[in-house]
Design an enzyme around this catalytic site. Sequence first.
Site, PDB file in Angstrom:
ATOM      1  N   ASN A  32       6.441  33.489   6.078  1.00  0.00           N
ATOM      2  CA  ASN A  32       5.513  34.561   5.717  1.00  0.00           C
ATOM      3  C   ASN A  32       4.099  33.999   5.834  1.00  0.00           C
ATOM      4  O   ASN A  32       3.632  33.296   4.940  1.00  0.00           O
ATOM      5  CB  ASN A  32       5.809  35.026   4.284  1.00  0.00           C
ATOM      6  CG  ASN A  32       4.852  36.109   3.820  1.00  0.00           C
ATOM      7  OD1 ASN A  32       4.046  36.611   4.605  1.00  0.00           O
ATOM      8  ND2 ASN A  32       4.918  36.461   2.546  1.00  0.00           N
TER       9      ASN A  32
ATOM     10  N   LYS B  76       1.396  35.476   5.623  1.00  0.00           N
ATOM     11  CA  LYS B  76       0.425  36.227   4.811  1.00  0.00           C
ATOM     12  C   LYS B  76      -0.814  36.546   5.681  1.00  0.00           C
ATOM     13  O   LYS B  76      -0.638  36.845   6.854  1.00  0.00           O
ATOM     14  CB  LYS B  76       0.102  35.461   3.537  1.00  0.00           C
ATOM     15  CG  LYS B  76       1.417  35.109   2.787  1.00  0.00           C
ATOM     16  CD  LYS B  76       1.249  34.613   1.415  1.00  0.00           C
ATOM     17  CE  LYS B  76       2.629  34.321   0.807  1.00  0.00           C
ATOM     18  NZ  LYS B  76       2.592  33.844  -0.553  1.00  0.00           N
TER      19      LYS B  76
ATOM     20  N   HIS C 275       6.982  42.483  -1.479  1.00  0.00           N
ATOM     21  CA  HIS C 275       6.447  41.173  -1.875  1.00  0.00           C
ATOM     22  C   HIS C 275       5.552  41.331  -3.107  1.00  0.00           C
ATOM     23  O   HIS C 275       4.796  42.308  -3.216  1.00  0.00           O
ATOM     24  CB  HIS C 275       5.652  40.550  -0.716  1.00  0.00           C
ATOM     25  CG  HIS C 275       5.349  39.105  -0.967  1.00  0.00           C
ATOM     26  ND1 HIS C 275       4.326  38.708  -1.783  1.00  0.00           N
ATOM     27  CD2 HIS C 275       5.958  37.979  -0.541  1.00  0.00           C
ATOM     28  CE1 HIS C 275       4.313  37.382  -1.847  1.00  0.00           C
ATOM     29  NE2 HIS C 275       5.291  36.911  -1.092  1.00  0.00           N
TER      30      HIS C 275
ATOM     31  N   GLU D  11      12.179  35.669  -5.607  1.00  0.00           N
ATOM     32  CA  GLU D  11      10.818  35.176  -5.416  1.00  0.00           C
ATOM     33  C   GLU D  11      10.094  35.197  -6.759  1.00  0.00           C
ATOM     34  O   GLU D  11       9.368  36.147  -7.070  1.00  0.00           O
ATOM     35  CB  GLU D  11      10.142  36.129  -4.414  1.00  0.00           C
ATOM     36  CG  GLU D  11       8.799  35.747  -3.940  1.00  0.00           C
ATOM     37  CD  GLU D  11       7.859  36.957  -3.913  1.00  0.00           C
ATOM     38  OE1 GLU D  11       8.190  38.034  -4.432  1.00  0.00           O
ATOM     39  OE2 GLU D  11       6.770  36.787  -3.393  1.00  0.00           O
TER      40      GLU D  11
ATOM     41  N   SER E 236       7.041  28.049  -3.171  1.00  0.00           N
ATOM     42  CA  SER E 236       6.696  26.632  -2.966  1.00  0.00           C
ATOM     43  C   SER E 236       7.794  25.825  -2.289  1.00  0.00           C
ATOM     44  O   SER E 236       8.022  24.670  -2.661  1.00  0.00           O
ATOM     45  CB  SER E 236       6.312  25.973  -4.298  1.00  0.00           C
ATOM     46  OG  SER E 236       5.284  26.685  -4.929  1.00  0.00           O
TER      47      SER E 236
ATOM     48  N   GLY F 206       5.883  30.504   2.393  1.00  0.00           N
ATOM     49  CA  GLY F 206       4.495  30.911   2.590  1.00  0.00           C
ATOM     50  C   GLY F 206       3.678  29.733   3.099  1.00  0.00           C
ATOM     51  O   GLY F 206       3.670  29.411   4.286  1.00  0.00           O
ATOM     52  N   GLY F 207       3.012  29.048   2.186  1.00  0.00           N
ATOM     53  CA  GLY F 207       2.071  27.969   2.514  1.00  0.00           C
ATOM     54  C   GLY F 207       2.593  26.980   3.555  1.00  0.00           C
ATOM     55  O   GLY F 207       1.897  26.656   4.522  1.00  0.00           O
TER      56      GLY F 207
HETATM   57  P1  PGA Z   1       4.714  29.938  -1.038  1.00  0.00           P
HETATM   58  O1  PGA Z   1       4.901  31.511  -0.918  1.00  0.00           O
HETATM   59  O2  PGA Z   1       5.768  29.295  -0.173  1.00  0.00           O
HETATM   60  O3  PGA Z   1       3.337  29.647  -0.549  1.00  0.00           O
HETATM   61  O4  PGA Z   1       4.930  29.601  -2.481  1.00  0.00           O
HETATM   62  C1  PGA Z   1       6.162  32.052  -1.119  1.00  0.00           C
HETATM   63  C2  PGA Z   1       6.151  33.536  -1.340  1.00  0.00           C
HETATM   64  O5  PGA Z   1       5.080  34.151  -1.384  1.00  0.00           O
HETATM   65  O6  PGA Z   1       7.227  34.105  -1.499  1.00  0.00           O
END
Ligand code: PGA
Length: 246
Positions: free
Chosen positions: A9, A11, A93, A160, A206, A227-228
Amino acid sequence: MSKKYYIANWKMNPDTLREARALALSVARGVKGVKGAEVVICPSFVFLGEIGAAPFIKIGAQDCFWEKKGAYTGEVSPIQLRALGCSYVILGHSERRQYLGETAEQVKAKIRMALVAGLRPVVCVGEEKKGSHVQLGTRLKQLIKGLDRKDAQRLLVVYEPVWAISTTKGGREAEASDLAGPVREIRRVLRALFGSRPVPVLYGGSVEPDNVADFMGIQGIDGVLVGGASLKASEFSALVRKGQGR
Ligand code: PGA
């Protein structure tokens, strides 16, 4: 061994089409040859048409509208997404709930139209505060109750927890042991609604190359939403490989 899902994702990143294209191509190269993994990249709408051609990966959107077409300024329909080559769409989300006030009713309608369009909905559910997952089953039921069993086979559910998302202020990483209860609850609801139909359940929050194996090792987890760590090709490719035990 059943297929495992790795959903990126992105974003609202990156800034340019050039960067997006380079990132997608590097990921495609990096995951080439990894067996048993369905790798899905979900970029912003504006990059979707360009990235669809990258080999070894599928593409998905981060949202869609709940109608097929018409006078809905600024919206993107699931039919348009499908026509562009999308296979998946992330729906519900927590960031859309938080920043745009998206409601359960809206998400429910989006899931239905995504299915009509032939997309696989990646439905997110998760609690805001650690330990408050008792509502999880009720929330999930609210979104997917009434779907028929055939639709259920196209569904994916992501646990999530908002408190574990890398960008949540004051949040913290979940440990594998934090997932047992919530995943059991999600599985219980899925079984009650759809019997033994296999609905993949993913984890998001994460996830990184260093912890992916722990999450993938949990019973009832079939993949991750990232995400990140999906914004660097080397990191995301390593994550997919490690998740697949490579
Ligand atoms: P993240 O995002 O991996 O940056 O924590 C995950 C998410 O938004 O579900």
